[in-house]
Scaffold this motif. Sequence first.
Motif, PDB file in Angstrom:
ATOM      1  N   ARG A 229      29.790  30.992   9.724  1.00 29.18           N
ATOM      2  CA  ARG A 229      29.240  29.584   9.780  1.00 29.18           C
ATOM      3  C   ARG A 229      27.754  29.802  10.110  1.00 29.18           C
ATOM      4  NH1 ARG A 229      34.094  27.780  12.584  1.00 29.18           N
ATOM      5  NH2 ARG A 229      35.650  26.916  11.173  1.00 29.18           N
ATOM      6  N   LEU A 230      27.032  30.854   9.494  1.00 26.31           N
ATOM      7  CA  LEU A 230      25.673  30.985   9.521  1.00 26.31           C
ATOM      8  C   LEU A 230      25.014  30.462   8.256  1.00 26.31           C
ATOM      9  CD1 LEU A 230      25.636  34.839  10.357  1.00 26.31           C
ATOM     10  CD2 LEU A 230      25.363  33.000  12.032  1.00 26.31           C
ATOM     11  N   ALA A 231      23.691  29.978   8.485  1.00 29.49           N
ATOM     12  CA  ALA A 231      23.092  29.130   7.616  1.00 29.49           C
ATOM     13  C   ALA A 231      21.853  30.131   7.231  1.00 29.49           C
ATOM     14  CB  ALA A 231      22.558  27.755   7.991  1.00 29.49           C
ATOM     15  N   GLN A 232      21.191  30.679   8.277  1.00 31.67           N
ATOM     16  CA  GLN A 232      19.848  31.469   7.977  1.00 31.67           C
ATOM     17  C   GLN A 232      20.022  32.646   7.498  1.00 31.67           C
ATOM     18  OE1 GLN A 232      21.719  31.306  10.979  1.00 31.67           O
ATOM     19  NE2 GLN A 232      21.789  33.451  11.823  1.00 31.67           N
ATOM     20  N   SER A 233      19.108  33.224   6.786  1.00 31.32           N
ATOM     21  CA  SER A 233      19.153  34.497   5.928  1.00 31.32           C
ATOM     22  C   SER A 233      18.568  35.617   6.691  1.00 31.32           C
ATOM     23  CB  SER A 233      18.733  34.327   4.399  1.00 31.32           C
ATOM     24  OG  SER A 233      17.353  33.685   4.579  1.00 31.32           O
ATOM     25  N   GLU A 234      17.860  35.518   7.813  1.00 30.84           N
ATOM     26  CA  GLU A 234      17.305  36.615   8.410  1.00 30.84           C
ATOM     27  C   GLU A 234      17.926  37.782   8.641  1.00 30.84           C
ATOM     28  OE1 GLU A 234      17.619  33.553  11.779  1.00 30.84           O
ATOM     29  OE2 GLU A 234      16.571  33.465   9.792  1.00 30.84           O
TER      30      GLU A 234
END
Length: 181
Positions: free
Chosen positions: A24-29
């Motif tokens: 459930r991660l949204a960031q792409s870093e």
Amino acid sequence: MSFPPIDLPAVPTELIQEVKDFLRLAQSEDDEALGQFLRSASHLCENFIGQMLIARAVSDRMPARAEWQKLNRRPVQAINQVEAIAGDSTATPLLASDYAIDIDGDGVGWVKLHRSSNITRISVTYEAGLATDWTLVPTALRQGVVRLAGYLYSHRDGVDAVSPPSAVTALWRPHRRMRLA
């Protein structure tokens, strides 16, 4: 037998996205880190099941013998070349009439020389792997790799580290191929 860490093909962004969805991660870093964890999880999967996930070219060096010898990795898709290895490590391709090859129903590759003459070592180049790309890896194996990569990411700092989820082993176990010495 443990497979050496042969480079897997590039991890596609879709597989990284599967791990991000699982976590459930949204960031792409952290996509690069997730790709590294996916490669580690894939390597662990290959060693656990005794088979290569993605088909790629590999090479085994072995003694030159007139009896059948097993190739190290499975499942073998094609045996491409057999070469004689000289003392100075130079390789000379053998004629097809100098050796026999076989791939059995379990995907184990075999090779033997018809005559060895002065040859003491050979190199066998072949293609091995379950699938040609990540989308064709069996679903249970792929889900286990995604779960393990998610676990490795979540516990990357070692805090609250527990053993990996048992679901990973449950997903991989039906595909396990063990070798008896």
